[in-house]
Design a protein around this motif. Structure first.
Motif, PDB file in Angstrom:
ATOM      1  N   VAL A  97      31.366  22.402  31.800  1.00  0.00           N
ATOM      2  CA  VAL A  97      30.282  22.964  30.921  1.00  0.00           C
ATOM      3  C   VAL A  97      30.979  23.510  29.684  1.00  0.00           C
ATOM      4  N   MET A  98      32.080  23.938  29.807  1.00  0.00           N
ATOM      5  CA  MET A  98      32.844  24.306  28.405  1.00  0.00           C
ATOM      6  C   MET A  98      33.268  23.404  27.770  1.00  0.00           C
ATOM      7  N   SER A  99      33.878  22.284  28.538  1.00  0.00           N
ATOM      8  CA  SER A  99      34.415  21.200  27.511  1.00  0.00           C
ATOM      9  C   SER A  99      33.366  20.098  27.246  1.00  0.00           C
ATOM     10  N   GLY A 100      32.352  19.917  28.234  1.00  0.00           N
ATOM     11  CA  GLY A 100      31.522  18.745  28.012  1.00  0.00           C
ATOM     12  C   GLY A 100      32.184  17.592  28.535  1.00  0.00           C
ATOM     13  N   LEU A 101      33.302  17.593  29.279  1.00  0.00           N
ATOM     14  CA  LEU A 101      34.154  16.363  29.806  1.00  0.00           C
ATOM     15  C   LEU A 101      34.232  16.696  31.298  1.00  0.00           C
ATOM     16  N   LYS A 102      34.508  15.501  32.085  1.00  0.00           N
ATOM     17  CA  LYS A 102      34.910  15.656  33.440  1.00  0.00           C
ATOM     18  C   LYS A 102      36.127  16.512  33.459  1.00  0.00           C
ATOM     19  N   SER A 103      36.106  17.395  34.506  1.00  0.00           N
ATOM     20  CA  SER A 103      37.305  18.387  34.644  1.00  0.00           C
ATOM     21  C   SER A 103      38.580  17.787  34.562  1.00  0.00           C
ATOM     22  N   GLY A 104      38.579  16.622  35.193  1.00  0.00           N
ATOM     23  CA  GLY A 104      40.013  15.944  35.012  1.00  0.00           C
ATOM     24  C   GLY A 104      40.400  15.208  33.691  1.00  0.00           C
ATOM     25  N   GLN A 105      39.226  14.980  32.877  1.00  0.00           N
ATOM     26  CA  GLN A 105      39.434  14.753  31.816  1.00  0.00           C
ATOM     27  C   GLN A 105      39.902  15.675  30.711  1.00  0.00           C
ATOM     28  N   PHE A 106      39.590  16.951  30.935  1.00  0.00           N
ATOM     29  CA  PHE A 106      39.575  18.248  30.249  1.00  0.00           C
ATOM     30  C   PHE A 106      41.084  18.683  30.662  1.00  0.00           C
ATOM     31  N   ARG A 107      41.582  18.494  31.674  1.00  0.00           N
ATOM     32  CA  ARG A 107      42.787  18.877  32.243  1.00  0.00           C
ATOM     33  C   ARG A 107      44.145  17.975  31.560  1.00  0.00           C
ATOM     34  N   GLU A 108      43.376  16.855  31.621  1.00  0.00           N
ATOM     35  CA  GLU A 108      44.654  15.707  31.036  1.00  0.00           C
ATOM     36  C   GLU A 108      44.758  15.956  29.451  1.00  0.00           C
ATOM     37  N   LEU A 109      43.359  16.267  28.748  1.00  0.00           N
ATOM     38  CA  LEU A 109      43.610  16.467  27.331  1.00  0.00           C
ATOM     39  C   LEU A 109      43.926  17.564  26.855  1.00  0.00           C
ATOM     40  N   ARG A 110      43.713  18.524  27.439  1.00  0.00           N
ATOM     41  CA  ARG A 110      44.207  20.114  27.157  1.00  0.00           C
ATOM     42  C   ARG A 110      45.319  20.576  27.796  1.00  0.00           C
ATOM     43  N   GLY A 111      46.200  20.147  28.084  1.00  0.00           N
ATOM     44  CA  GLY A 111      47.423  20.524  28.851  1.00  0.00           C
ATOM     45  C   GLY A 111      47.835  21.587  28.183  1.00  0.00           C
ATOM     46  N   ASP A 112      47.855  21.641  26.838  1.00  0.00           N
ATOM     47  CA  ASP A 112      48.479  22.595  25.855  1.00  0.00           C
ATOM     48  C   ASP A 112      47.807  24.064  26.244  1.00  0.00           C
ATOM     49  N   ILE A 113      46.444  24.005  26.649  1.00  0.00           N
ATOM     50  CA  ILE A 113      46.003  25.273  26.888  1.00  0.00           C
ATOM     51  C   ILE A 113      45.573  25.616  28.377  1.00  0.00           C
ATOM     52  N   ARG A 114      45.921  24.600  29.074  1.00  0.00           N
ATOM     53  CA  ARG A 114      45.406  24.926  30.551  1.00  0.00           C
ATOM     54  C   ARG A 114      45.861  26.018  31.242  1.00  0.00           C
ATOM     55  N   PRO A 115      46.946  26.540  31.013  1.00  0.00           N
ATOM     56  CA  PRO A 115      47.519  27.534  31.805  1.00  0.00           C
ATOM     57  C   PRO A 115      46.818  28.653  31.452  1.00  0.00           C
ATOM     58  N   GLU A 116      46.566  28.980  30.107  1.00  0.00           N
ATOM     59  CA  GLU A 116      45.752  30.068  29.635  1.00  0.00           C
ATOM     60  C   GLU A 116      44.343  29.933  29.881  1.00  0.00           C
ATOM     61  N   LEU A 117      43.709  28.839  30.078  1.00  0.00           N
ATOM     62  CA  LEU A 117      42.436  28.706  30.622  1.00  0.00           C
ATOM     63  C   LEU A 117      42.166  29.116  31.928  1.00  0.00           C
ATOM     64  N   ASN A 118      43.095  28.746  32.724  1.00  0.00           N
ATOM     65  CA  ASN A 118      43.163  29.050  34.307  1.00  0.00           C
ATOM     66  C   ASN A 118      43.276  30.626  34.520  1.00  0.00           C
ATOM     67  N   HIS A 119      43.443  31.234  33.475  1.00  0.00           N
ATOM     68  CA  HIS A 119      43.085  32.987  33.620  1.00  0.00           C
ATOM     69  C   HIS A 119      42.051  33.432  33.112  1.00  0.00           C
ATOM     70  N   VAL A 120      41.089  32.506  32.441  1.00  0.00           N
ATOM     71  CA  VAL A 120      39.701  33.077  32.215  1.00  0.00           C
ATOM     72  C   VAL A 120      38.895  33.223  33.565  1.00  0.00           C
ATOM     73  N   ASP A 121      38.407  34.469  33.676  1.00  0.00           N
ATOM     74  CA  ASP A 121      37.694  34.549  34.798  1.00  0.00           C
ATOM     75  C   ASP A 121      36.443  33.637  34.825  1.00  0.00           C
ATOM     76  N   GLY A 122      36.186  32.739  36.073  1.00  0.00           N
ATOM     77  CA  GLY A 122      35.190  31.952  36.265  1.00  0.00           C
ATOM     78  C   GLY A 122      35.444  30.304  35.902  1.00  0.00           C
ATOM     79  N   VAL A 123      36.589  30.167  35.253  1.00  0.00           N
ATOM     80  CA  VAL A 123      37.186  28.709  35.053  1.00  0.00           C
ATOM     81  C   VAL A 123      38.362  28.630  35.596  1.00  0.00           C
ATOM     82  N   LEU A 124      38.188  27.220  36.217  1.00  0.00           N
ATOM     83  CA  LEU A 124      39.434  26.689  37.017  1.00  0.00           C
ATOM     84  C   LEU A 124      39.494  25.181  36.530  1.00  0.00           C
ATOM     85  N   ILE A 125      40.733  24.677  35.926  1.00  0.00           N
ATOM     86  CA  ILE A 125      40.754  23.501  35.325  1.00  0.00           C
ATOM     87  C   ILE A 125      41.654  22.702  36.156  1.00  0.00           C
TER      88      ILE A 125
END
Length: 168
Positions: free
Chosen positions: A94-122
């Protein structure tokens, strides 16, 4: 007295500006397309059934366009943790508008930080739900051995109910 008048007039101008600004940018009534309960329920069911056919016991969660849970279904042998993981995958979509796998692949630069956001898992395993070009929610699946398999189940559910997504 002049000092108080200047201060009061400053606040009056600021208040007037804020009132005009809010009127320019805010609407009294907002219309939007969002996923309904029946479609959310059916998508979750179809995703669980698709994985079950492949021998996997999973949970499927549908969230609306704002990340609010609309439907959750846990297959008989799926771990309780799969419900949380599926929902958090859907929230990332919902946050990215992409399949979660696409988002994971495209935004590896911020993935570790986003995985600390409550309710979001990349993680791989969630897909956007789109109706006539409008994203109305996301479907997350968890429990198969690998997120790629979770995503396939979600995609099968969307494919099976594609005609209902075009009704809006």
């Amino acid at each position: 007295m002049l000092k108080h008048w200047k201060k009061a007039s400053k606040y009056a101008v600021l208040s007037a500006f804020m009132f005009v600004s809010f009127k320019l940018f805010a609407a009294d009534v907002v219309e939007e397309k969002n996923i309904g309960m029946e479609l959310a329920r059916d998508l979750a069911s179809e995703a669980v059934y698709a994985c079950r056919e492949d021998g996997y016991s999973v949970s499927a969660v549908v969230v609306d366009r704002h990340g609010n849970r609309r439907a959750l279904l846990r297959d008989d042998y799926a771990s309780r943790f799969t419900m949380q993981i599926a929902e958090e995958k859907a929230n990332a979509t919902v946050m990215s508008g992409l399949k979660s796998g696409q988002f994971r692949e495209l935004r590896g630069d911020i993935r570790p930080e986003l995985n600390h956001v409550d309710g979001v898992l990349i993680l791989i395993g969630a897909v956007p739900i789109v109706s006539n070009g409008i994203r109305i929610g996301a479907l997350g699946v968890s429990g198969a051995p690998g997120g790629e398999k979770d995503e396939v189940c979600a995609a099968k559910a969307l494919e099976k109910l594609a005609d209902r997504l075009e009704e809006f």
